[in-house]
Design a protein around this motif. Structure first.
Motif, PDB file in Angstrom:
ATOM      1  N   LYS A   1      11.387   9.410 -14.969  1.00 57.26           N
ATOM      2  CA  LYS A   1      11.457   9.273 -13.521  1.00 57.26           C
ATOM      3  C   LYS A   1      10.644   8.063 -13.075  1.00 57.26           C
ATOM      4  CE  LYS A   1      12.291  12.679 -10.053  1.00 57.26           C
ATOM      5  NZ  LYS A   1      11.963  13.932  -9.416  1.00 57.26           N
ATOM      6  N   VAL A   2      11.295   7.140 -12.381  1.00 56.68           N
ATOM      7  CA  VAL A   2      10.588   5.959 -11.884  1.00 56.68           C
ATOM      8  C   VAL A   2      10.836   5.792 -10.396  1.00 56.68           C
ATOM      9  CG1 VAL A   2      10.638   4.677 -14.057  1.00 56.68           C
ATOM     10  CG2 VAL A   2      12.534   4.455 -12.454  1.00 56.68           C
TER      11      VAL A   2
ATOM     12  N   ILE B   1      -7.770   9.414  -6.350  1.00 58.31           N
ATOM     13  CA  ILE B   1      -8.061   7.996  -6.598  1.00 58.31           C
ATOM     14  C   ILE B   1      -7.548   7.598  -7.985  1.00 58.31           C
ATOM     15  CG2 ILE B   1      -9.939   6.305  -6.882  1.00 58.31           C
ATOM     16  CD1 ILE B   1      -9.604   7.162  -3.995  1.00 58.31           C
ATOM     17  N   ASP B   2      -7.686   8.516  -8.922  1.00 56.66           N
ATOM     18  CA  ASP B   2      -7.206   8.228 -10.285  1.00 56.66           C
ATOM     19  C   ASP B   2      -5.711   7.932 -10.295  1.00 56.66           C
ATOM     20  OD1 ASP B   2      -9.580   8.371 -11.552  1.00 56.66           O
ATOM     21  OD2 ASP B   2      -9.385  10.491 -12.151  1.00 56.66           O
ATOM     22  N   ALA B   3      -4.966   8.724  -9.530  1.00 59.48           N
ATOM     23  CA  ALA B   3      -3.509   8.531  -9.495  1.00 59.48           C
ATOM     24  C   ALA B   3      -3.167   7.173  -8.900  1.00 59.48           C
ATOM     25  CB  ALA B   3      -2.841   9.644  -8.689  1.00 59.48           C
ATOM     26  N   ILE B   4      -3.880   6.804  -7.826  1.00 56.83           N
ATOM     27  CA  ILE B   4      -3.606   5.490  -7.220  1.00 56.83           C
ATOM     28  C   ILE B   4      -3.957   4.377  -8.209  1.00 56.83           C
ATOM     29  CG2 ILE B   4      -4.077   3.946  -5.272  1.00 56.83           C
ATOM     30  CD1 ILE B   4      -4.827   6.386  -3.597  1.00 56.83           C
ATOM     31  N   ALA B   5      -5.098   4.552  -8.882  1.00 52.48           N
ATOM     32  CA  ALA B   5      -5.521   3.531  -9.848  1.00 52.48           C
ATOM     33  C   ALA B   5      -4.486   3.395 -10.968  1.00 52.48           C
ATOM     34  CB  ALA B   5      -6.890   3.883 -10.415  1.00 52.48           C
ATOM     35  N   SER B   6      -3.959   4.516 -11.405  1.00 50.09           N
ATOM     36  CA  SER B   6      -2.982   4.422 -12.496  1.00 50.09           C
ATOM     37  C   SER B   6      -1.646   3.881 -11.966  1.00 50.09           C
ATOM     38  CB  SER B   6      -2.862   5.771 -13.213  1.00 50.09           C
ATOM     39  OG  SER B   6      -1.626   6.349 -13.012  1.00 50.09           O
ATOM     40  N   ALA B   7      -1.352   4.161 -10.692  1.00 49.65           N
ATOM     41  CA  ALA B   7      -0.126   3.611 -10.077  1.00 49.65           C
ATOM     42  C   ALA B   7      -0.206   2.089  -9.984  1.00 49.65           C
ATOM     43  CB  ALA B   7       0.098   4.211  -8.701  1.00 49.65           C
ATOM     44  N   MET B   8      -1.447   1.591  -9.785  1.00 54.44           N
ATOM     45  CA  MET B   8      -1.619   0.134  -9.652  1.00 54.44           C
ATOM     46  C   MET B   8      -1.089  -0.616 -10.865  1.00 54.44           C
ATOM     47  SD  MET B   8      -5.099  -0.668  -7.560  1.00 54.44           S
ATOM     48  CE  MET B   8      -6.206   0.270  -8.562  1.00 54.44           C
ATOM     49  N   LYS B   9      -1.281   0.008 -12.029  1.00 55.36           N
ATOM     50  CA  LYS B   9      -0.825  -0.655 -13.259  1.00 55.36           C
ATOM     51  C   LYS B   9       0.693  -0.814 -13.271  1.00 55.36           C
ATOM     52  CE  LYS B   9      -4.678   1.176 -15.806  1.00 55.36           C
ATOM     53  NZ  LYS B   9      -5.020   2.457 -16.474  1.00 55.36           N
ATOM     54  N   LYS B  10       1.385   0.135 -12.613  1.00 53.33           N
ATOM     55  CA  LYS B  10       2.850   0.059 -12.573  1.00 53.33           C
ATOM     56  C   LYS B  10       3.334  -0.878 -11.473  1.00 53.33           C
ATOM     57  CE  LYS B  10       3.664   4.662 -14.402  1.00 53.33           C
ATOM     58  NZ  LYS B  10       4.745   5.038 -15.259  1.00 53.33           N
ATOM     59  N   VAL B  11       2.623  -0.855 -10.340  1.00 55.88           N
ATOM     60  CA  VAL B  11       3.094  -1.647  -9.188  1.00 55.88           C
ATOM     61  C   VAL B  11       2.699  -3.118  -9.329  1.00 55.88           C
ATOM     62  CG1 VAL B  11       2.985  -1.919  -6.675  1.00 55.88           C
ATOM     63  CG2 VAL B  11       3.072   0.371  -7.681  1.00 55.88           C
ATOM     64  N   PHE B  12       1.418  -3.341  -9.685  1.00 59.76           N
ATOM     65  CA  PHE B  12       0.969  -4.734  -9.874  1.00 59.76           C
ATOM     66  C   PHE B  12       0.983  -5.039 -11.369  1.00 59.76           C
ATOM     67  CE2 PHE B  12      -1.768  -3.092  -6.253  1.00 59.76           C
ATOM     68  CZ  PHE B  12      -0.864  -3.465  -5.276  1.00 59.76           C
TER      69      PHE B  12
ATOM     70  N   ALA C   1       0.853  -1.205   0.000  1.00 59.94           N
ATOM     71  CA  ALA C   1       0.000   0.000   0.000  1.00 59.94           C
ATOM     72  C   ALA C   1       0.878   1.241   0.000  1.00 59.94           C
ATOM     73  CB  ALA C   1      -0.922  -0.007   1.212  1.00 59.94           C
ATOM     74  N   GLY C   2       1.991   1.164   0.738  1.00 63.44           N
ATOM     75  CA  GLY C   2       2.919   2.287   0.784  1.00 63.44           C
ATOM     76  C   GLY C   2       3.568   2.534  -0.564  1.00 63.44           C
ATOM     77  N   VAL C   3       3.978   1.454  -1.213  1.00 65.08           N
ATOM     78  CA  VAL C   3       4.605   1.581  -2.536  1.00 65.08           C
ATOM     79  C   VAL C   3       3.603   2.214  -3.511  1.00 65.08           C
ATOM     80  CG1 VAL C   3       5.576   0.314  -4.490  1.00 65.08           C
ATOM     81  CG2 VAL C   3       6.151  -0.377  -2.165  1.00 65.08           C
ATOM     82  N   LEU C   4       2.364   1.762  -3.399  1.00 63.25           N
ATOM     83  CA  LEU C   4       1.300   2.267  -4.274  1.00 63.25           C
ATOM     84  C   LEU C   4       1.099   3.771  -4.081  1.00 63.25           C
ATOM     85  CD1 LEU C   4      -0.526   0.910  -6.296  1.00 63.25           C
ATOM     86  CD2 LEU C   4      -2.218   0.565  -4.478  1.00 63.25           C
ATOM     87  N   LEU C   5       1.105   4.151  -2.823  1.00 65.10           N
ATOM     88  CA  LEU C   5       0.918   5.563  -2.492  1.00 65.10           C
ATOM     89  C   LEU C   5       2.071   6.399  -3.069  1.00 65.10           C
ATOM     90  CD1 LEU C   5      -0.999   7.397  -0.986  1.00 65.10           C
ATOM     91  CD2 LEU C   5       0.246   6.922   1.138  1.00 65.10           C
ATOM     92  N   ALA C   6       3.287   5.909  -2.881  1.00 60.59           N
ATOM     93  CA  ALA C   6       4.451   6.635  -3.397  1.00 60.59           C
ATOM     94  C   ALA C   6       4.403   6.710  -4.924  1.00 60.59           C
ATOM     95  CB  ALA C   6       5.738   5.946  -2.943  1.00 60.59           C
ATOM     96  N   GLN C   7       4.063   5.582  -5.546  1.00 64.50           N
ATOM     97  CA  GLN C   7       3.980   5.550  -7.006  1.00 64.50           C
ATOM     98  C   GLN C   7       2.903   6.518  -7.508  1.00 64.50           C
ATOM     99  OE1 GLN C   7       5.900   3.394  -9.381  1.00 64.50           O
ATOM    100  NE2 GLN C   7       5.052   5.093 -10.547  1.00 64.50           N
ATOM    101  N   ALA C   8       1.797   6.567  -6.768  1.00 62.53           N
ATOM    102  CA  ALA C   8       0.716   7.486  -7.150  1.00 62.53           C
ATOM    103  C   ALA C   8       1.191   8.931  -7.072  1.00 62.53           C
ATOM    104  CB  ALA C   8      -0.493   7.258  -6.249  1.00 62.53           C
ATOM    105  N   GLY C   9       1.960   9.233  -6.033  1.00 65.53           N
ATOM    106  CA  GLY C   9       2.506  10.584  -5.890  1.00 65.53           C
ATOM    107  C   GLY C   9       3.381  10.939  -7.079  1.00 65.53           C
ATOM    108  N   LEU C  10       4.167   9.959  -7.510  1.00 65.13           N
ATOM    109  CA  LEU C  10       5.057  10.158  -8.653  1.00 65.13           C
ATOM    110  C   LEU C  10       4.235  10.412  -9.922  1.00 65.13           C
ATOM    111  CD1 LEU C  10       8.156  10.121  -8.877  1.00 65.13           C
ATOM    112  CD2 LEU C  10       7.977   7.793  -9.742  1.00 65.13           C
ATOM    113  N   VAL C  11       3.130   9.674 -10.059  1.00 64.57           N
ATOM    114  CA  VAL C  11       2.229   9.853 -11.198  1.00 64.57           C
ATOM    115  C   VAL C  11       1.737  11.303 -11.247  1.00 64.57           C
ATOM    116  CG1 VAL C  11      -0.067   9.264 -12.099  1.00 64.57           C
ATOM    117  CG2 VAL C  11       1.496   7.437 -11.352  1.00 64.57           C
ATOM    118  N   GLU C  12       1.486  11.863 -10.069  1.00 70.20           N
ATOM    119  CA  GLU C  12       1.000  13.249 -10.014  1.00 70.20           C
ATOM    120  C   GLU C  12       2.127  14.276 -10.069  1.00 70.20           C
ATOM    121  OE1 GLU C  12      -1.742  13.792  -6.756  1.00 70.20           O
ATOM    122  OE2 GLU C  12      -3.385  12.981  -7.975  1.00 70.20           O
ATOM    123  N   GLY C  13       3.352  13.792 -10.281  1.00 71.25           N
ATOM    124  CA  GLY C  13       4.477  14.719 -10.412  1.00 71.25           C
ATOM    125  C   GLY C  13       5.012  15.240  -9.097  1.00 71.25           C
ATOM    126  N   LYS C  14       4.649  14.556  -8.000  1.00 72.06           N
ATOM    127  CA  LYS C  14       5.135  15.005  -6.693  1.00 72.06           C
ATOM    128  C   LYS C  14       6.486  14.344  -6.382  1.00 72.06           C
ATOM    129  CE  LYS C  14       1.080  16.949  -5.258  1.00 72.06           C
ATOM    130  NZ  LYS C  14      -0.098  16.165  -5.492  1.00 72.06           N
TER     131      LYS C  14
END
Lengths: 177, 251, 388
Positions: free
Chosen positions: C4-5, A144-155, A18-31
């Motif tokens: 960036k990954v 939620i969109d960012a997390i959903a899109s992060a899921m594709k990268k993490v899982f 869940a933590g990885v997902l959250l971080a990945q989602a942040g990255l998706v949003e450019g944070k």
């Protein structure tokens, strides 16, 4: 914007992912983001936890000593992290497993029956995502969109049906106020 | 005058620092002849040990590396894995290989590294001045066991070839001796096979050579040879312990 | 420049090394660096390189010695106790002038210590570490991004000066994930200039053999060899110092911190600056060569210096040498592999400026309270500091 998050629970509850997902989602949003796990002997059978930072600027410390938000997925995590949450911060408690009530009054405490909601959604495995949904809904730190899109990268190997189910769990979690 | 023999091309034309009667010089020559005969001088690397053979790198006209005590097989692993076309041999004594470097030799053998190891067993520490080695015989005196090796205190000698031959990976393990002309000829055949195996990419090849150390044994070379035959050979019988190579060369 | 990954520090280090042309890796499992050999095991195969799980750290570093001698960009990694074991080989690598990369993902010590991130190996890394008179080039990343990009820098410096280079990070950097990217295109090893000193290649007819060794037993030979090495050390100290500065223009107090401690320091500086304290940061990126000259310059502009370290004070030795007594140099120490808390460092900054002792580590006042007793520290787990 700065959010320092601590997610804690049993190994197997998906707190680390869940933590990885959250971080990945942040990255998706450019944070700027960071994720830091507990590791080693304490991971073997015991409680696992991780730190996540999401910020607009730069992540200084990746180890979140005093979290803005703590997500508590099991009983032993509550006494460990409740005292550390910053004044005015948020405590999300998985009330399906945690029966003890929080005692602090200077923070916002939300009880989420993550397991029950997850089961209703269709998979107990999504309990961690219910909690993430609640976090997203209450803090606005991530969409939620960012997390959903992060899921594709993490899982990476997840099937579309599983991803849809995950998204549903996030949305259900986000409904909780 | 018609010379009947030559210094091998792959040996450098300088005199060695070895003591009179020492077996290292004989083994160096055998290796030099083998390198010449196999035509591998331009791709051979010697890994020199710590011990009497520390300067072996100077004596072979091939690429060389001198490494820490006992680590030859690990260094050889690094070279061979990085440059699989090279011919890498680790040259080690008994203190180097059977004491401080025991882990490195066993694991290189167990991994089946495609290298050649020449192990000189003279039952004593030479360079440091005659201390007890793992291969020192029961009752044999040394400067750290002046009354002779006592099994109650120091245990029994280690038979490395026998031990390594228990592993599945090694392809060729033989113990030879350089105490007599016939045995020197046999030793050369074994060394040649150990190198040929590497040329043929067969696998881990190991030759243990029983040798003498007149200086630290404190006896004349002739008597030292008697000691090798009478005392060492019963403890360390000569022979092939393992031969699963594909090559027939040198047999 | 890549996209960036999100990547874990240890994996970024491994991938960074691969992209820098590393084609040999030998290692031994030890927490918190296990992801490095794990990643290398499949990645080296993918790129046609070699990976060996060695039987020990000692074997691993000697495999590195052999592989580095062939001119292949080669690497080993470990964590503190394992790096101690590797010192034998590191000394030989330095003595034989072999370029290579050694990564130390530091953990708490001495002894078995713990497996959390720590900075207790600074002295070991910057003074050589093994026997004899030598140096390593030591790079100290403070982010996953730097972990990924420093291997290339390390290999280039190592080859330029023909000596081992070390990346000195810690368990937190190794274990954490961050958004990162590679600042360089992958290096194709075949495109690199072959080393004229390497062994194990096909030797051309008539070409002299190459010899790799660290001995010099003839009279006066060793001193000549060491002095020749000193020449390159002098050039490195002059030309290769890297550091980062923040807010030093108006600083009254300077924080000097490296690696993960610098990140806690940045947060502390933000806290202190909000309170109006003029505090700046100097982050040494090369620990050897150390930014001695720049710290000396800055010491004439500030009232005092604070060194937050996850040790009993090791880098501070170099800072004090640079400052040469001009201004007081204070220590904020977290020696038990505890991540320094930014708020605590902020307090230490105020203390240093106002002459208070809160959050400052001071041996004199420790001695006033200390008792010898049975001389055995209590071994109960502490609740202080950031939970890791």
């Amino acid at each position: 914007m700065y959010q320092g998050v601590r997610i804690s629970g049993f190994g197997g509850q998906g707190v680390v992912s869940a933590g990885v997902l959250l971080a990945q989602a942040g990255l998706v949003e450019g944070k700027a983001v960071s994720w830091y796990p507990s590791y080693g002997p304490e991971m073997r059978g015991g409680t696992a936890n991780c730190s996540v930072v999401i910020t607009d600027t730069e992540v200084a410390t990746p180890v979140v000593a005093l979290p803005d938000t703590a997500i508590i997925m099991n009983e032993p995590s509550l006494p460990k992290f409740e005292p550390l949450v910053k004044k005015g911060g948020l405590l999300i408690i998985n009330s399906s497993l945690v029966k003890t009530k929080a005692t602090r009054t200077d923070i916002k405490v939300v009880y989420v029956p993550c397991s029950e909601i997850a089961e209703k959604v269709g998979s107990l495995k999504t309990a961690n995502l219910v909690a993430l949904g609640t976090f997203a809904g209450l803090t606005g730190a991530i969409s939620i969109d960012a997390i959903a899109s992060a899921m594709k990268k993490v899982f990476k190997r997840a099937k579309p049906e599983a991803l849809a189910l995950n998204r549903k769990a996030l949305e259900e979690g986000a409904k909780i106020k | 005058m018609n010379p009947i023999t030559h210094k091998p091309k792959s040996l450098v034309d300088i005199s060695t620092h070895y003591c009179p009667g020492c077996g290292h010089s004989v083994v160096h020559r055998l290796i030099g002849e083998v390198i010449d005969e196999l035509g591998i001088q331009n791709r051979t690397v010697i890994v020199a040990p710590v011990g009497c053979a520390v300067f072996a790198d100077k004596y072979f006209d091939c690429d060389s590396i001198q490494g820490p005590h006992g680590r030859g097989p690990a260094i050889a692993t690094g070279i061979k894995r990085a440059k699989p076309d090279s011919i890498v041999f680790s040259y080690q004594g008994d203190g180097d290989l059977a004491s401080i470097g025991m882990a490195e030799i066993i694991h290189a053998a167990a991994r089946g590294e495609k290298i050649t190891v020449i192990f000189i067993n003279n039952a004593i520490y030479g360079m440091t001045g005659g201390q007890m080695a793992p291969t020192t015989l029961v009752g044999q005196p040394a400067t750290t066991c002046p009354k002779g090796r006592n099994p109650d205190l120091q245990g029994y000698p280690i038979n490395v070839s026998e031990m390594l031959s228990q592993l599945k990976s090694p392809k060729y393990i033989e113990r030879v001796s350089v105490d007599s002309a016939p045995n020197v000829i046999k030793a050369k055949k074994a060394i040649k096979k150990a190198f040929q195996n590497q040329v043929d990419n067969v696998g881990f090849s190991f030759v243990e050579v029983l040798s003498i150390c007149p200086t630290n044994w404190g006896v004349e070379p002739i008597k030292a040879l008697d000691f090798l035959r009478e005392k060492m050979m019963p403890q360390y019988p000569l022979g092939v312990f393992k031969d699963e190579g594909k090559t027939q060369e040198g047999k | 420049m890549s996209e960036k990954v999100l990547m874990k520090g240890n994996e970024a280090l491994a991938e960074g090394a691969i992209r820098a042309g590393c084609r040999f890796f030998a290692g031994y499992p030890i927490t918190p660096q296990n992801e490095v050999p794990e990643y290398m095991s499949w990645r080296q195969e993918e790129v046609g390189g070699a990976f060996v799980q060695a039987e020990s750290e000692i074997a691993a570093v000697n495999m590195l010695y052999g592989a580095a001698a062939t001119g292949t960009r080669s690497m080993t990694s470990s964590s503190s106790p394992g790096i101690s074991l590797k010192q034998e080989g590191i000394s030989y690598l330095a003595g034989a002038d072999m370029p290579c990369l050694i990564a130390n993902i530091m953990r708490g010590g001495p002894g078995l210590g713990n497996i959390a991130g720590a900075q207790g190996d600074y002295i070991q890394a910057t003074r050589g570490g093994g026997n004899g008179d030598y140096r390593l080039i030591v790079l100290a990343p403070f982010s996953v991004h730097e972990l990924a990009n420093f291997p290339k820098k390390a290999f280039e410096l190592a080859e330029k000066y023909r000596m081992p280079a070390m990346i000195l990070a810690d368990g937190i950097l190794g274990q954490m994930m961050e958004g990162m990217s590679f600042d360089f295109d992958p290096v194709e090893p075949a495109a690199l200039k072959p080393a004229c000193w390497s062994i194990g290649g096909a030797r051309a007819e008539g070409k002299k053999r190459n010899m790799v060794y660290s001995y010099a037993l003839g009279e006066g030979e060793l001193e000549k060899m060491v002095l020749k090495r000193a020449d390159k050390y002098a050039l490195i100290e002059r030309d290769e110092v890297i550091y980062e500065e923040r807010f030093t223009e108006d600083a009254e107090i300077l924080v000097v911190a490296y690696g993960i401690s610098a990140r806690a320091s940045i947060e502390a500086i933000n806290i202190a600056r909000k309170k109006g304290i003029k505090v700046g940061l100097l982050r040494p990126i090369t620990l050897w060569p150390f930014p001695t000259k720049r710290i000396k310059e800055l010491s004439s502009k500030v009232k005092c210096i604070l060194c937050p370290e996850m040790s009993l004070g090791q880098m501070i030795v170099d800072v004090k040498l640079a400052v040469d007594g001009k201004v007081p140099v204070y220590l904020h120490a977290r020696p038990g592999a505890f991540f320094p808390v930014a708020e605590d460092i902020a307090v230490a900054i105020e203390s240093a400026l106002t002459g208070k002792k809160e959050q400052l580590f001071d041996l004199e006042s420790l001695a006033d309270k200390a008792t010898l007793g049975c001389h055995q520290p209590e071994n109960k787990p502490s609740k202080e500091g950031a939970l890791l």
